[in-house]
Design a protein around this motif. Structure first.
Motif, PDB file in Angstrom:
ATOM      1  N   ARG A 226       0.842  -1.208   0.000  1.00 14.64           N
ATOM      2  CA  ARG A 226       0.000   0.000   0.000  1.00 14.64           C
ATOM      3  C   ARG A 226       0.874   1.254   0.000  1.00 14.64           C
ATOM      4  N   PRO A 227       0.325   2.359  -0.490  1.00 14.17           N
ATOM      5  CA  PRO A 227       1.114   3.589  -0.452  1.00 14.17           C
ATOM      6  C   PRO A 227       1.316   4.041   1.002  1.00 14.17           C
ATOM      7  N   PRO A 228       2.496   4.522   1.350  1.00 20.56           N
ATOM      8  CA  PRO A 228       2.765   4.939   2.724  1.00 20.56           C
ATOM      9  C   PRO A 228       2.133   6.303   3.055  1.00 20.56           C
ATOM     10  N   LEU A 229       1.823   6.481   4.327  1.00 20.11           N
ATOM     11  CA  LEU A 229       1.178   7.718   4.765  1.00 20.11           C
ATOM     12  C   LEU A 229       1.963   8.343   5.909  1.00 20.11           C
ATOM     13  N   ALA A 230       1.926   9.658   5.979  1.00 18.55           N
ATOM     14  CA  ALA A 230       2.442  10.345   7.173  1.00 18.55           C
ATOM     15  C   ALA A 230       1.245  10.994   7.842  1.00 18.55           C
ATOM     16  N   ARG A 231       1.181  10.837   9.157  1.00 14.07           N
ATOM     17  CA  ARG A 231       0.053  11.453   9.876  1.00 14.07           C
ATOM     18  C   ARG A 231       0.522  12.720  10.574  1.00 14.07           C
ATOM     19  N   PHE A 232      -0.155  13.794  10.272  1.00  3.58           N
ATOM     20  CA  PHE A 232       0.127  15.080  10.920  1.00  3.58           C
ATOM     21  C   PHE A 232      -1.128  15.505  11.686  1.00  3.58           C
ATOM     22  N   PRO A 233      -0.964  16.422  12.629  1.00  2.00           N
ATOM     23  CA  PRO A 233      -2.174  16.866  13.349  1.00  2.00           C
ATOM     24  C   PRO A 233      -3.252  17.362  12.394  1.00  2.00           C
ATOM     25  N   SER A 234      -2.837  17.893  11.237  1.00  8.50           N
ATOM     26  CA  SER A 234      -3.844  18.421  10.316  1.00  8.50           C
ATOM     27  C   SER A 234      -4.462  17.337   9.440  1.00  8.50           C
ATOM     28  N   GLY A 235      -3.893  16.132   9.463  1.00 11.78           N
ATOM     29  CA  GLY A 235      -4.471  15.052   8.663  1.00 11.78           C
ATOM     30  C   GLY A 235      -3.391  14.188   8.026  1.00 11.78           C
ATOM     31  N   ASP A 236      -3.835  13.200   7.243  1.00 15.41           N
ATOM     32  CA  ASP A 236      -2.898  12.263   6.625  1.00 15.41           C
ATOM     33  C   ASP A 236      -2.307  12.859   5.343  1.00 15.41           C
ATOM     34  N   PHE A 237      -1.087  12.457   5.069  1.00 18.55           N
ATOM     35  CA  PHE A 237      -0.362  12.995   3.920  1.00 18.55           C
ATOM     36  C   PHE A 237       0.246  11.814   3.167  1.00 18.55           C
ATOM     37  N   LEU A 238      -0.109  11.705   1.878  1.00 17.90           N
ATOM     38  CA  LEU A 238       0.379  10.581   1.076  1.00 17.90           C
ATOM     39  C   LEU A 238       1.856  10.800   0.759  1.00 17.90           C
ATOM     40  N   LEU A 239       2.682   9.835   1.113  1.00 18.58           N
ATOM     41  CA  LEU A 239       4.121  10.021   0.910  1.00 18.58           C
ATOM     42  C   LEU A 239       4.571   9.567  -0.472  1.00 18.58           C
ATOM     43  N   SER A 240       3.884   8.600  -1.020  1.00 23.20           N
ATOM     44  CA  SER A 240       4.293   8.108  -2.335  1.00 23.20           C
ATOM     45  C   SER A 240       3.159   7.251  -2.899  1.00 23.20           C
ATOM     46  N   HIS A 241       3.134   7.178  -4.239  1.00 27.02           N
ATOM     47  CA  HIS A 241       2.156   6.265  -4.834  1.00 27.02           C
ATOM     48  C   HIS A 241       2.723   4.859  -4.924  1.00 27.02           C
ATOM     49  N   ARG A 242       4.040   4.761  -4.714  1.00 25.45           N
ATOM     50  CA  ARG A 242       4.682   3.437  -4.781  1.00 25.45           C
ATOM     51  C   ARG A 242       4.324   2.628  -3.532  1.00 25.45           C
ATOM     52  N   PRO A 243       3.773   1.431  -3.744  1.00 28.39           N
ATOM     53  CA  PRO A 243       3.399   0.642  -2.555  1.00 28.39           C
ATOM     54  C   PRO A 243       4.630   0.184  -1.783  1.00 28.39           C
ATOM     55  N   ILE A 244       4.435  -0.019  -0.528  1.00 24.77           N
ATOM     56  CA  ILE A 244       5.521  -0.476   0.355  1.00 24.77           C
ATOM     57  C   ILE A 244       5.864  -1.933   0.029  1.00 24.77           C
ATOM     58  N   SER A 245       7.171  -2.212   0.022  1.00 24.07           N
ATOM     59  CA  SER A 245       7.629  -3.576  -0.293  1.00 24.07           C
ATOM     60  C   SER A 245       8.215  -4.211   0.964  1.00 24.07           C
ATOM     61  N   PHE A 246       8.498  -5.518   0.860  1.00 27.13           N
ATOM     62  CA  PHE A 246       9.152  -6.193   1.981  1.00 27.13           C
ATOM     63  C   PHE A 246      10.506  -5.549   2.290  1.00 27.13           C
ATOM     64  N   ASP A 247      11.195  -5.134   1.223  1.00 33.09           N
ATOM     65  CA  ASP A 247      12.505  -4.499   1.424  1.00 33.09           C
ATOM     66  C   ASP A 247      12.381  -3.249   2.292  1.00 33.09           C
ATOM     67  N   ASP A 248      11.336  -2.453   2.010  1.00 31.23           N
ATOM     68  CA  ASP A 248      11.132  -1.228   2.821  1.00 31.23           C
ATOM     69  C   ASP A 248      10.938  -1.589   4.283  1.00 31.23           C
ATOM     70  N   LEU A 249      10.140  -2.627   4.496  1.00 29.65           N
ATOM     71  CA  LEU A 249       9.850  -3.009   5.896  1.00 29.65           C
ATOM     72  C   LEU A 249      11.121  -3.548   6.564  1.00 29.65           C
ATOM     73  N   ARG A 250      11.873  -4.343   5.813  1.00 30.51           N
ATOM     74  CA  ARG A 250      13.119  -4.900   6.375  1.00 30.51           C
ATOM     75  C   ARG A 250      14.094  -3.775   6.710  1.00 30.51           C
ATOM     76  N   HIS A 251      14.159  -2.798   5.825  1.00 31.36           N
ATOM     77  CA  HIS A 251      15.056  -1.661   6.050  1.00 31.36           C
ATOM     78  C   HIS A 251      14.697  -0.973   7.381  1.00 31.36           C
ATOM     79  N   ALA A 252      13.432  -0.828   7.600  1.00 30.27           N
ATOM     80  CA  ALA A 252      12.998  -0.155   8.844  1.00 30.27           C
ATOM     81  C   ALA A 252      13.256  -1.033  10.062  1.00 30.27           C
ATOM     82  N   THR A 253      12.847  -2.282   9.988  1.00 31.65           N
ATOM     83  CA  THR A 253      12.938  -3.119  11.205  1.00 31.65           C
ATOM     84  C   THR A 253      14.393  -3.433  11.569  1.00 31.65           C
ATOM     85  N   SER A 254      15.268  -3.366  10.596  1.00 32.70           N
ATOM     86  CA  SER A 254      16.672  -3.673  10.915  1.00 32.70           C
ATOM     87  C   SER A 254      17.293  -2.585  11.791  1.00 32.70           C
TER      88      SER A 254
END
Ligand SMILES: Nc1ncnc2c1ncn2[C@@H]1O[C@H](COP(=O)(O)OP(=O)(O)OP(=O)(O)O)[C@@H](O)[C@H]1O
Length: 671
Positions: free
Chosen positions: A107-135
């Protein structure tokens, strides 16, 4: 909320803190190693270069400038993101107030701000992205949460059925100096304080600041029981945001209650701070601690105090709720007969004679509570017990203080206005779905709905009151408090002159010893409301019962003023005789004579005032009523037998329980 002190602000504005010089001691061994570079990762950008601190849309305190320490810390969280996402977030004008980044596989990633959600990219999140974060984060605990060493961020994982991480919620944690200023007086007072609020409203941030305030400003020995390392941050060296408070880590959520007790037994704390009390065990541990005279500051999920009352795991935090079921006294005879009869819930309910009353079981764990409405608004209950009692009695938060951070600093609104109370009674009590609250509400509603009562609500003196109450053996201040809490000032007043009283409210044990008052009460046929103890709950309930009865009388007398046809009088007399001589004592149904529909409807009202059931048989002009008994013949025989064996004799000894709820409404005094 004031911005950080100037010196501090300067330091934060003009220096990016160097990477943490101390060895990382996170729970995760991986944090000792350099993070595995993500294919998309690029050297981190200087936030200072790309972000301009701005005031958030809400103008929330703490969001106007970089809160304490968060600029470098925020950079560390953004390093979890692939580079193109990081750039998008960094370019957002509300960056200093960033709340969360959400990354779900596919799914496309989101940033949440007090004013509302902000779409960060139209590119869906991949396993690599998640691995990069969890590492780059510590180990995920049983609660699926991890942190970044020596920061306050919370990384929560979503796993698939095989346990593989398929989503992340990366919450930005920050220490916000001044975020607990609205509660400073309560913290200073030393009472235990409960903070409740929905997820993400800022509970952890406030409680962290309270821990610091207690340790640094009030020099207390503070222990934080830090279940997910959210208060003191990830890693073994706590975040400076907690000041001199010490922190105990919790191996897993199930151990939280044990660590709470350990904190007390091993570390001699004067105050204990704990985030997210959520289970019965934790609530019990918290209650034990409060009983040991330690100042307890805790958070729990929930929007209002009612939510806690309704939550079987957490009700203990507010003293626990006890359900009392008692049977309405219909007539003198009935009262005498029924008070020794214990009916099953279902049975009593079927008969329509049951009243359920909710009562606080014991002392509340916390002295006061605050509902966090937003980062700039709180609803404070200075006396949590009084609030709970009032809620159980059907009132709508009589003593709530609304505290706000406004442009002029802290604004305090002392209490809910009467209008709000009146509307609130309907909305909120409905949530309880309870007879008792209906009963309590009825008292208030009737008091407020009558014109005469309306006229009296503004005044409070005895002359204007529609009901004068003589209190005997009762604390006057508690009685006045009860009247105030029920918003019946001007409707009910205390009188010192028994001859001017409409009713007496008395401590049962005391009145029994005073034959003079007994004589007056008897001679004037005055209703007496007994309470067994001088507690606010019992006195409130008695006052309410008094108002109920009085309103009923007023309604009755209004009815009487109508000129009734002789047929109506006959019809009601017929019903009365049937009820008193057959239906109640013999437990048999009685068929009345055919009547016109308007007269049948009067008979129905009359029958229902005895809480009896009825049925209409036939059609006009031959329609008639049948009054149905509450009890089978066998039950009546049993009751009679009990009376014959003396079980239900009116016994005035102290151990005699006249009541089912601490209050007795007797039409006569015990001899
Ligand atoms: N006064 C404040 N100023 C700026 N940001 C704040 C303030 N209070 C809280 N926040 C931010 O709001 C977000 C949620 O705060 P926090 O984690 O304290 O909420 P919470 O009520 O404890 O949430 P949960 O119940 O989900 O644990 C965080 O990003 C936090 O940094």
């Amino acid at each position: 909320m004031p911005p950080p002190p100037p010196a501090l602000r300067l330091r934060l504005r003009f220096s990016l803190l160097p990477p943490n010089p101390l060895p990382c001691t996170s729970r995760s061994p991986s944090c000792f190693l350099p993070a595995k570079p993500h294919p998309l990762a690029a050297p981190s950008l200087s936030l200072r270069r790309v972000c301009r601190p701005v005031r958030s849309a809400q103008g929330e305190a703490g969001a106007a400038a970089w809160p304490y320490g968060s600029e470098e810390e925020l950079r560390r969280m953004l390093e979890l993101l692939p580079v193109e996402l990081r750039r998008r977030v960094e370019g957002h004008p509300e960056l200093p107030a960033l709340v969360e980044v959400v990354m779900d596989l596919g799914r496309p990633p989101l940033a949440r701000f007090p004013s509302g959600d902000f779409l960060l990219s139209h590119r869906p999140i991949s396993f690599d992205d998640l691995r990069h974060a969890t590492s780059q984060v510590g180990d995920f605990g049983a609660d699926n949460r991890a942190g970044i060493s020596r920061t306050l961020h919370r990384i929560s994982a979503i796993r698939n059925r095989k346990g593989v991480i398929v989503g992340l919620t990366c919450r930005v944690g920050r220490a916000v100096p001044g975020s607990a200023n609205l509660l400073q007086d309560l913290v200073k007072d030393g009472g235990s304080l409960l903070l409740i609020g929905p997820p993400g409203v800022g509970k952890t941030t406030v409680i962290r600041e309270i821990a610091r305030m207690l340790a640094d400003d009030y020099k207390k020995r503070v222990m934080i029981v830090d279940t997910s390392n959210e208060i003191g941050g990830d890693g073994d060296i706590p975040h400076p945001g907690i000041g001199n408070a010490r922190r105990l880590q919790v191996p897993n959520q199930d151990m939280q209650h044990k660590v709470l007790i350990e904190a007390v037994e091993n570390h001699m704390p004067q105050a204990i701070v704990i985030d997210e009390i959520g289970t019965k065990l934790e609530a019990m541990a918290a209650s034990t601690i409060a009983q040991r005279g330690i100042q307890l500051v805790a958070t729990a999920h929930g929007v209002t105090i009612e939510n806690l009352i309704m939550n079987p795991s957490l009700e203990m935090l507010v003293g626990g709720i006890q359900v009392n079921i008692f049977i309405t006294s219909l007539t003198v005879f009935y009262f005498v007969c029924l008070k020794s009869v214990t009916l099953g819930d279902e049975e009593a309910s079927r008969r329509g004679v049951q009243k359920t009353v909710l009562e606080r079981k014991g002392p509340s764990t916390f002295t006061c509570a605050a509902e966090i409405v937003s980062k700039t608004e709180l609803r404070v209950h200075r006396s949590l017990e009084a609030t709970v009692d009032a809620l159980l009695a059907g009132c709508k938060l009589p003593n709530v203080e609304i505290r706000k951070v406004g442009s002029k600093g802290i604004v305090q609104e002392p209490s809910v206005r009467k209008e709000q109370l009146r509307h609130g009674v309907h909305e909120d009590v409905a949530q309880f779905d309870s007879d008792s609250l209906w009963n309590a509400r009825r008292s208030l509603d009737s008091a407020f709905s009558l014109d005469s009562a309306e006229r009296h609500t503004e005044g409070s003196n005895e002359d204007e009151a529609s009901l004068n109450l003589y209190a005997y053996g009762i604390s006057e201040s508690i009685a006045l408090q009860a009247i105030k809490q029920l918003e019946l000032e001007g409707v009910v007043a205390l009188t010192y002159n028994i001859s001017e009283a409409d009713a007496v409210i008395a401590l049962q044990s005391k009145l029994k010893k005073n034959s003079q008052i007994q004589a007056v009460v008897k001679s004037q046929d005055m209703p007496v409301f007994f309470v067994k103890t001088n507690s606010l709950v019992q006195i409130s309930r008695a006052v309410r019962a008094l108002v109920d009865d009085h309103m009923d009388e007023m309604i009755d007398s209004e009815d009487n003023e109508e000129i009734r046809s002789s047929e109506e009088t006959d019809a009601l007399e017929e019903a009365r005789l049937a009820i008193e001589q057959v239906v109640i004592p013999k437990g048999e149904s009685v068929q009345l004579l055919p009547r016109p529909s308007n007269i049948i409807s009067s008979q129905v009202d009359f029958i229902e005032s005895f809480s009896l059931k009825w049925e209409v048989i036939g059609q006009e002009p031959n329609a008639y009523l049948r009054i149905l008994p509450h009890f089978t013949e066998k039950e009546v025989t049993d009751v009679k037998q009990e009376i014959a064996t003396g079980i239900t004799d009116l016994d005035t000894s102290d151990d005699m329980d006249y009541t089912e709820n601490g209050i007795t409404r007797l039409p006569f005094l015990p001899e």
